[in-house]
Design an enzyme around this catalytic site. Structure first.
Site, PDB file in Angstrom:
ATOM      1  N   ARG A  24     -13.850 -16.312 -18.114  1.00  0.00           N
ATOM      2  CA  ARG A  24     -13.761 -15.671 -16.794  1.00  0.00           C
ATOM      3  C   ARG A  24     -13.316 -16.679 -15.731  1.00  0.00           C
ATOM      4  O   ARG A  24     -12.535 -16.360 -14.845  1.00  0.00           O
ATOM      5  CB  ARG A  24     -15.105 -15.066 -16.387  1.00  0.00           C
ATOM      6  CG  ARG A  24     -15.637 -14.016 -17.328  1.00  0.00           C
ATOM      7  CD  ARG A  24     -14.696 -12.829 -17.467  1.00  0.00           C
ATOM      8  NE  ARG A  24     -15.341 -11.760 -18.200  1.00  0.00           N
ATOM      9  CZ  ARG A  24     -15.051 -11.421 -19.433  1.00  0.00           C
ATOM     10  NH1 ARG A  24     -14.144 -12.070 -20.105  1.00  0.00           N
ATOM     11  NH2 ARG A  24     -15.661 -10.409 -20.014  1.00  0.00           N
ATOM     12  N   LYS A  59     -15.973 -10.873 -13.921  1.00  0.00           N
ATOM     13  CA  LYS A  59     -16.223  -9.689 -14.738  1.00  0.00           C
ATOM     14  C   LYS A  59     -17.360  -9.953 -15.729  1.00  0.00           C
ATOM     15  O   LYS A  59     -17.344 -10.931 -16.469  1.00  0.00           O
ATOM     16  CB  LYS A  59     -14.949  -9.317 -15.492  1.00  0.00           C
ATOM     17  CG  LYS A  59     -15.096  -8.120 -16.388  1.00  0.00           C
ATOM     18  CD  LYS A  59     -13.799  -7.848 -17.128  1.00  0.00           C
ATOM     19  CE  LYS A  59     -13.995  -6.756 -18.151  1.00  0.00           C
ATOM     20  NZ  LYS A  59     -12.804  -6.592 -18.971  1.00  0.00           N
TER      21      LYS A  59
END
Length: 74
Positions: A24, A59
């Site tokens: 991420r 996320k």
């Protein structure tokens, strides 16, 4: 966690929260910059120059304080 997968062709793979966080961070990073979490920035200590980037919404992780590594203080 890490492990070897396969019976005929072996593949070494990694799983877990650290791998997900790194993925991420990489996908939300800036070109030509090294982005690190607050935990990494703290662990680097005074020998490295980091500057706050702000909070990134990662996320599956939610809001996370991120920093950009400017280099080592030599």
């Amino acid at each position: 966690m890490a492990g070897v997968i396969g019976r005929r062709k072996f593949i070494y793979d990694l799983w877990g929260d650290t791998v997900n966080t790194a993925s991420r961070m990489e996908s939300n990073g800036l070109p030509g910059e090294i982005q690190v979490t607050d935990r990494v920035a703290a662990a680097l200590g005074p020998g490295f120059a980091v500057r706050p980037r702000g909070t990134s919404d990662l996320k599956g992780k939610g809001p996370m304080a991120t920093f950009l590594l400017d280099g080592a203080d030599c």
